[in-house]
Design an enzyme around this catalytic site. Structure first.
Site, PDB file in Angstrom:
ATOM      1  N   GLY A 129       0.833  -1.200   0.000  1.00 20.14           N
ATOM      2  CA  GLY A 129       0.000   0.000   0.000  1.00 20.14           C
ATOM      3  C   GLY A 129       0.864   1.245   0.000  1.00 20.14           C
ATOM      4  CB  SER A 183      -8.017   7.571   9.921  1.00 21.38           C
ATOM      5  OG  SER A 183      -8.515   8.639   9.148  1.00 21.38           O
ATOM      6  CB  CYS A 195     -12.220   9.959   9.845  1.00 20.54           C
ATOM      7  SG  CYS A 195     -11.807   8.228   9.861  1.00 20.54           S
ATOM      8  CG  ASP A 241     -18.925  20.138   0.971  1.00 19.83           C
ATOM      9  OD1 ASP A 241     -18.268  20.010  -0.082  1.00 19.83           O
ATOM     10  OD2 ASP A 241     -19.598  21.148   1.247  1.00 19.83           O
TER      11      ASP A 241
HETATM   12  N1  LIG Z   1      -4.317   7.252   2.597  1.00 21.66           N
HETATM   13  C1  LIG Z   1      -4.690   8.130   3.508  1.00 21.66           C
HETATM   14  O1  LIG Z   1      -4.981   9.306   3.207  1.00 21.66           O
HETATM   15  C2  LIG Z   1      -4.767   7.728   4.946  1.00 21.66           C
HETATM   16  C3  LIG Z   1      -4.470   6.443   5.375  1.00 21.66           C
HETATM   17  N2  LIG Z   1      -4.580   6.139   6.707  1.00 21.66           N
HETATM   18  C4  LIG Z   1      -4.303   4.792   7.187  1.00 21.66           C
HETATM   19  O2  LIG Z   1      -2.992   4.396   6.812  1.00 21.66           O
HETATM   20  C5  LIG Z   1      -2.962   2.978   6.583  1.00 21.66           C
HETATM   21  C6  LIG Z   1      -2.420   2.689   5.198  1.00 21.66           C
HETATM   22  O3  LIG Z   1      -3.242   3.333   4.236  1.00 21.66           O
HETATM   23  P1  LIG Z   1      -2.821   3.377   2.693  1.00 21.66           P
HETATM   24  O4  LIG Z   1      -1.448   2.916   2.538  1.00 21.66           O
HETATM   25  O5  LIG Z   1      -3.230   4.687   2.194  1.00 21.66           O
HETATM   26  O6  LIG Z   1      -3.818   2.295   2.083  1.00 21.66           O
HETATM   27  P2  LIG Z   1      -3.595   1.356   0.805  1.00 21.66           P
HETATM   28  O7  LIG Z   1      -4.952   0.982   0.339  1.00 21.66           O
HETATM   29  O8  LIG Z   1      -2.669   2.004  -0.138  1.00 21.66           O
HETATM   30  O9  LIG Z   1      -2.869   0.085   1.432  1.00 21.66           O
HETATM   31  C7  LIG Z   1      -3.522  -0.813   2.248  1.00 21.66           C
HETATM   32  C8  LIG Z   1      -2.817  -2.138   2.145  1.00 21.66           C
HETATM   33  O10 LIG Z   1      -3.514  -3.084   2.963  1.00 21.66           O
HETATM   34  C9  LIG Z   1      -3.645  -4.295   2.226  1.00 21.66           C
HETATM   35  N3  LIG Z   1      -4.825  -5.042   2.651  1.00 21.66           N
HETATM   36  C10 LIG Z   1      -6.102  -4.596   2.700  1.00 21.66           C
HETATM   37  N4  LIG Z   1      -6.918  -5.583   3.107  1.00 21.66           N
HETATM   38  C11 LIG Z   1      -6.143  -6.664   3.314  1.00 21.66           C
HETATM   39  C12 LIG Z   1      -6.395  -7.988   3.726  1.00 21.66           C
HETATM   40  N5  LIG Z   1      -7.635  -8.404   4.019  1.00 21.66           N
HETATM   41  N6  LIG Z   1      -5.358  -8.844   3.803  1.00 21.66           N
HETATM   42  C13 LIG Z   1      -4.104  -8.450   3.499  1.00 21.66           C
HETATM   43  N7  LIG Z   1      -3.794  -7.216   3.113  1.00 21.66           N
HETATM   44  C14 LIG Z   1      -4.804  -6.320   3.018  1.00 21.66           C
HETATM   45  C15 LIG Z   1      -3.790  -3.840   0.799  1.00 21.66           C
HETATM   46  O11 LIG Z   1      -3.489  -4.894  -0.082  1.00 21.66           O
HETATM   47  P3  LIG Z   1      -4.351  -5.026  -1.450  1.00 21.66           P
HETATM   48  O12 LIG Z   1      -4.221  -3.709  -2.133  1.00 21.66           O
HETATM   49  O13 LIG Z   1      -3.722  -6.166  -2.144  1.00 21.66           O
HETATM   50  O14 LIG Z   1      -5.753  -5.288  -0.999  1.00 21.66           O
HETATM   51  C16 LIG Z   1      -2.770  -2.699   0.751  1.00 21.66           C
HETATM   52  O15 LIG Z   1      -1.489  -3.191   0.494  1.00 21.66           O
HETATM   53  C17 LIG Z   1      -4.389   2.482   6.793  1.00 21.66           C
HETATM   54  O16 LIG Z   1      -4.542   2.018   8.107  1.00 21.66           O
HETATM   55  C18 LIG Z   1      -5.216   3.742   6.607  1.00 21.66           C
HETATM   56  O17 LIG Z   1      -6.428   3.647   7.300  1.00 21.66           O
HETATM   57  C19 LIG Z   1      -4.953   7.072   7.633  1.00 21.66           C
HETATM   58  C20 LIG Z   1      -5.247   8.345   7.259  1.00 21.66           C
HETATM   59  C21 LIG Z   1      -5.174   8.784   5.895  1.00 21.66           C
HETATM   60  C1  LIG Z   2      -8.376  10.212   4.925  1.00 24.04           C
HETATM   61  C2  LIG Z   2      -9.863  10.298   5.050  1.00 24.04           C
HETATM   62  O1  LIG Z   2     -10.497  10.230   3.780  1.00 24.04           O
HETATM   63  C3  LIG Z   2     -11.927  10.272   3.755  1.00 24.04           C
HETATM   64  O2  LIG Z   2     -12.408  11.502   4.149  1.00 24.04           O
HETATM   65  P1  LIG Z   2     -12.165  12.885   3.476  1.00 24.04           P
HETATM   66  O3  LIG Z   2     -11.224  13.691   4.274  1.00 24.04           O
HETATM   67  O4  LIG Z   2     -13.469  13.516   3.250  1.00 24.04           O
HETATM   68  O5  LIG Z   2     -11.358  12.524   2.160  1.00 24.04           O
HETATM   69  P2  LIG Z   2     -11.450  12.678   0.605  1.00 24.04           P
HETATM   70  O6  LIG Z   2     -10.038  12.789   0.194  1.00 24.04           O
HETATM   71  O7  LIG Z   2     -12.232  11.611  -0.050  1.00 24.04           O
HETATM   72  O8  LIG Z   2     -12.224  14.064   0.346  1.00 24.04           O
HETATM   73  C4  LIG Z   2     -11.763  15.290   0.833  1.00 24.04           C
HETATM   74  C5  LIG Z   2     -12.615  16.424   0.314  1.00 24.04           C
HETATM   75  O9  LIG Z   2     -12.350  16.567  -1.070  1.00 24.04           O
HETATM   76  C6  LIG Z   2     -13.573  16.684  -1.788  1.00 24.04           C
HETATM   77  N1  LIG Z   2     -13.389  16.240  -3.182  1.00 24.04           N
HETATM   78  C7  LIG Z   2     -13.486  17.027  -4.260  1.00 24.04           C
HETATM   79  N2  LIG Z   2     -13.322  16.322  -5.391  1.00 24.04           N
HETATM   80  C8  LIG Z   2     -13.069  15.052  -4.990  1.00 24.04           C
HETATM   81  C9  LIG Z   2     -12.789  13.854  -5.711  1.00 24.04           C
HETATM   82  O10 LIG Z   2     -12.768  13.810  -6.938  1.00 24.04           O
HETATM   83  N3  LIG Z   2     -12.561  12.727  -4.966  1.00 24.04           N
HETATM   84  C10 LIG Z   2     -12.590  12.734  -3.587  1.00 24.04           C
HETATM   85  N4  LIG Z   2     -12.333  11.592  -2.914  1.00 24.04           N
HETATM   86  N5  LIG Z   2     -12.868  13.864  -2.886  1.00 24.04           N
HETATM   87  C11 LIG Z   2     -13.102  14.996  -3.578  1.00 24.04           C
HETATM   88  C12 LIG Z   2     -14.527  15.834  -0.977  1.00 24.04           C
HETATM   89  O11 LIG Z   2     -15.861  16.157  -1.281  1.00 24.04           O
HETATM   90  C13 LIG Z   2     -14.114  16.209   0.443  1.00 24.04           C
HETATM   91  O12 LIG Z   2     -14.722  17.425   0.805  1.00 24.04           O
HETATM   92  C14 LIG Z   2     -12.552   9.368   4.769  1.00 24.04           C
HETATM   93  O13 LIG Z   2     -13.706   8.812   4.205  1.00 24.04           O
HETATM   94  C15 LIG Z   2     -11.600   8.513   5.460  1.00 24.04           C
HETATM   95  O14 LIG Z   2     -11.185   7.494   4.622  1.00 24.04           O
HETATM   96  C16 LIG Z   2     -10.399   9.224   5.929  1.00 24.04           C
HETATM   97  O15 LIG Z   2      -9.906   8.980   6.991  1.00 24.04           O
END
Ligand SMILES: NC(=O)C1=CN([C@@H]2O[C@H](COP(=O)(O)OP(=O)(O)OC[C@H]3O[C@@H](n4cnc5c(N)ncnc54)[C@H](OP(=O)(O)O)[C@@H]3O)[C@@H](O)[C@H]2O)C=CC1
Ligand SMILES: C[C@H]1O[C@H](OP(=O)(O)OP(=O)(O)OC[C@H]2O[C@@H](n3cnc4c(=O)[nH]c(N)nc43)[C@H](O)[C@@H]2O)[C@@H](O)[C@@H](O)C1=O
Length: 325
Positions: free
Chosen positions: A14, A108, A110, A283
């Site tokens: 990921g 996260s 959230c 939003d």
């Molecule tokens: N991205 C963001 O903006 C944010 C992320 N986080 C947290 O950070 C962490 C990492 O997120 P991020 O790297 O963005 O997410 P990704 O989706 O990029 O990565 C998640 C990883 O988890 C693996 N995974 C999911 N389900 C399973 C499963 N059942 N068994 C084995 N592997 C699994 C996925 O593998 P596969 O793709 O093969 O399913 C993938 O490699 C998470 O806990 C997320 O909640 C927190 C705040 C913001």
């Molecule tokens: C990391 C965080 O991510 C999620 O929450 P979120 O902060 O709302 O994240 P978002 O990136 O999807 O959106 C941020 C803002 O951006 C606006 N927006 C505009 N245009 C697009 C658009 O095209 N795609 C998306 N996704 N959002 C858009 C959208 O409407 C919102 O106002 C959680 O569900 C949860 O997973 C969590 O923890």
């Protein structure tokens, strides 16, 4: 017997997991353990237990999760709560039962109430109602924090375990998910502006009103924060997390409106058309700026500014597109 710790990174393919692996690889003497989703389904309790019993890692970074943007969270709430609860419960319990002393759980921002006072402090957890678009995911993440706290409370002293949690703000960077609908805002807009540029579309539509504010942290900064928190000595970590709060915020320190973000991404990509707003789309939370004063006081600070981070993210998107074709 080797003294090099065996470190399991769950979710290493990921965005965050791969950045943690990159950061660990920069340290000397690291034994990194990984399994793909296909090799080990982390929602499968028996398989996870067998994996821990066989491999016996010393430390765990729990970066595997079901992850998505606002629409994915809203459309697939059952998967977001079920898979995340299962992954966390299976890993944390198996880690405990097989003698893992140190674990870092990624939550996260959230987890905090939709209308929490800004910037959001760690102690605002469970003081109000959650944002409805991602409540199931947030509840699973709160359960992850409480799993770490509960195992620490019950077994911390008797078994010498120390399970910590970091709460990242919205992240972006190399390895992001660029799906047009299910991704987070930055990768979605990178794709949308890029496609509009190459097909000469006169305007790009942004979801929602453009007024919500978000804080964005580059993923390699997040990875250094994870290693930093994992490696703090216990007394140092606990001075900011006692008595019951085991989690710690990780943010960039500043936020911007979605309108400002869209304008910045448009510039990064080199798109020349106009921007419109689709208010039929949600939003979400009006604002979620982290109070990162605790981790800052513990010696970690974000390094990558948004403009440089977006340039690197756009480069990553272009490489991913080239590989896909
Ligand atoms: N991205 C963001 O903006 C944010 C992320 N986080 C947290 O950070 C962490 C990492 O997120 P991020 O790297 O963005 O997410 P990704 O989706 O990029 O990565 C998640 C990883 O988890 C693996 N995974 C999911 N389900 C399973 C499963 N059942 N068994 C084995 N592997 C699994 C996925 O593998 P596969 O793709 O093969 O399913 C993938 O490699 C998470 O806990 C997320 O909640 C927190 C705040 C913001
Ligand atoms: C990391 C965080 O991510 C999620 O929450 P979120 O902060 O709302 O994240 P978002 O990136 O999807 O959106 C941020 C803002 O951006 C606006 N927006 C505009 N245009 C697009 C658009 O095209 N795609 C998306 N996704 N959002 C858009 C959208 O409407 C919102 O106002 C959680 O569900 C949860 O997973 C969590 O923890």
């Amino acid at each position: 017997m080797s003294t090099i710790p065996k470190i399991y990174v769950a979710g290493h393919r990921g965005m965050v997991g791969s950045a943690i692996v990159r950061a660990l690889q920069q340290q000397s003497n690291t034994h990194i353990l990984t399994h793909t989703h296909a090799e080990l389904d982390l929602t499968n309790q028996a398989a996870v237990r067998t994996f821990f019993e066989t491999e016996k890692p010393d430390q765990v970074y729990l970066a595997a999760a079901k992850v998505g943007g606002i629409l994915a969270n809203n459309n697939y709430p059952a998967e977001f709560i079920y898979e995340n609860l299962m992954i966390e419960a299976n890993i944390i319990d198996s880690a405990f039962r097989t003698g893992v002393k140190k674990l870092l759980f990624l939550g996260s921002s959230c987890i905090y109430p939709r209308l929490a006072a800004q910037p959001m402090r760690e102690d605002s957890l469970l003081t109000g109602t959650l944002e409805p678009t991602n409540e199931p995911y947030a509840i699973a993440k709160i359960a992850g924090i409480k799993l770490c706290e509960s195992y620490n409370r019950q077994y911390g002293e008797s078994h010498g375990i120390d399970y910590r949690s970091v709460m990242p703000t919205n992240l972006y960077g190399p390895g992001d998910n660029y799906h047009p609908e299910n991704s987070h805002v930055i990768p979605a807009l990178i794709r949308r502006f890029h496609e509009a540029k190459i097909s000469h579309q006169p305007s790009v539509s942004i979801w929602g009103s453009g007024t919500p504010k978000r804080e964005f942290l580059y993923v390699d900064d997040m990875a250094t924060a994870c290693l930093h928190v994992m490696n703090l000595d216990k007394a140092e970590y606990l001075q900011f997390t006692q008595p019951m709060l085991s989690h710690i915020n990780v943010g960039y320190g500043d936020d911007i409106t979605i309108r400002e973000l869209a304008e910045t991404i448009s510039k990064t990509v080199g798109y020349k058309g106009t921007i419109t707003y689709d208010e039929s789309k949600p939003d979400g939370t009006p604002r979620k700026l982290m109070d990162s004063s605790r981790i800052n006081a513990l010696g970690w600070q974000a390094k990558v500014d948004l403009e440089s981070g977006l340039a690197m993210a756009y480069k990553d998107f272009l490489q991913a597109e080239t590989l896909r074709k």
